[in-house]
Design a protein around this motif. Structure first.
Motif, PDB file in Angstrom:
ATOM      1  N   ASP A   1      -3.044   8.719   2.572  1.00 58.77           N
ATOM      2  CA  ASP A   1      -4.290   8.391   3.262  1.00 58.77           C
ATOM      3  C   ASP A   1      -5.159   9.599   3.579  1.00 58.77           C
ATOM      4  O   ASP A   1      -6.358   9.470   3.743  1.00 58.77           O
ATOM      5  CB  ASP A   1      -4.003   7.617   4.549  1.00 58.77           C
ATOM      6  N   LYS A   2      -4.581  10.769   3.669  1.00 57.16           N
ATOM      7  CA  LYS A   2      -5.367  11.978   3.910  1.00 57.16           C
ATOM      8  C   LYS A   2      -5.176  12.906   2.711  1.00 57.16           C
ATOM      9  O   LYS A   2      -4.247  12.708   1.918  1.00 57.16           O
ATOM     10  CB  LYS A   2      -4.925  12.658   5.203  1.00 57.16           C
TER      11      LYS A   2
ATOM     12  N   GLU B   1       2.333   4.820   0.798  1.00 62.96           N
ATOM     13  CA  GLU B   1       2.315   5.596   2.043  1.00 62.96           C
ATOM     14  C   GLU B   1       2.182   7.084   1.737  1.00 62.96           C
ATOM     15  O   GLU B   1       2.570   7.556   0.674  1.00 62.96           O
ATOM     16  CB  GLU B   1       3.594   5.338   2.834  1.00 62.96           C
TER      17      GLU B   1
ATOM     18  N   PRO C   1      -8.443   7.821   0.039  1.00 66.91           N
ATOM     19  CA  PRO C   1      -7.259   6.987   0.278  1.00 66.91           C
ATOM     20  C   PRO C   1      -7.043   6.046  -0.911  1.00 66.91           C
ATOM     21  O   PRO C   1      -7.973   5.787  -1.677  1.00 66.91           O
ATOM     22  CB  PRO C   1      -7.611   6.188   1.533  1.00 66.91           C
TER      23      PRO C   1
ATOM     24  N   ARG D   1       0.846  -1.196   0.000  1.00 64.49           N
ATOM     25  CA  ARG D   1       0.000   0.000   0.000  1.00 64.49           C
ATOM     26  C   ARG D   1       0.884   1.250   0.000  1.00 64.49           C
ATOM     27  O   ARG D   1       1.799   1.366   0.797  1.00 64.49           O
ATOM     28  CB  ARG D   1      -0.885  -0.008   1.236  1.00 64.49           C
TER      29      ARG D   1
END
Length: 119
Positions: free
Chosen positions: A61-62, A58, A87, A56
């Motif tokens: 996510d926001k 990095e 995300p 995934r």
């Protein structure tokens, strides 16, 4: 393998499938996933070769400001600054995807988070 059109009731889903693996629905992005013939082939190839998806991504996510590449058209150069809207999610093709403003769905590998000096 199950005909996805039977679940959705939408004719535009004809030719796509849902997969049940070991009694569980295949949901790589956490929701019901319609997969096309190419994605089915990729899924089977992964089983046969024991390939695992890329980790995934990095830092996505926001909502963050990114420089992204997408499919160009007559009036759009196909790249630019944007904000991430969701995300990352793992697509049926085994790649990580993210929605950016526009709205555009782009591969995470085509997105670079902008540093402070680039904002």
């Amino acid at each position: 393998m199950f005909n996805f059109e039977r679940f959705s009731g939408q004719s535009e889903d004809a030719g796509t499938f849902r997969a049940k693996i070991d009694g569980c629905w295949h949901c790589p992005d956490g929701k019901y996933t319609a997969i096309g013939p190419d994605a089915v082939a990729e899924l089977v190839r992964g089983w046969l070769t024991d390939d695992n998806p890329a980790p995934r991504p990095e830092g996505l996510d926001k909502p963050v400001r990114v420089f992204a590449h997408w499919e160009p058209d007559e009036e759009d150069p196909g790249c630019g600054r944007a904000w991430t809207k969701t995300p990352p999610h793992l697509g049926a093709d085994g790649r990580w995807w993210i929605w950016i403003d526009g709205p555009r769905l782009v591969r995470c590998e085509d997105v670079r988070v902008l540093g402070r000096g680039e904002l």
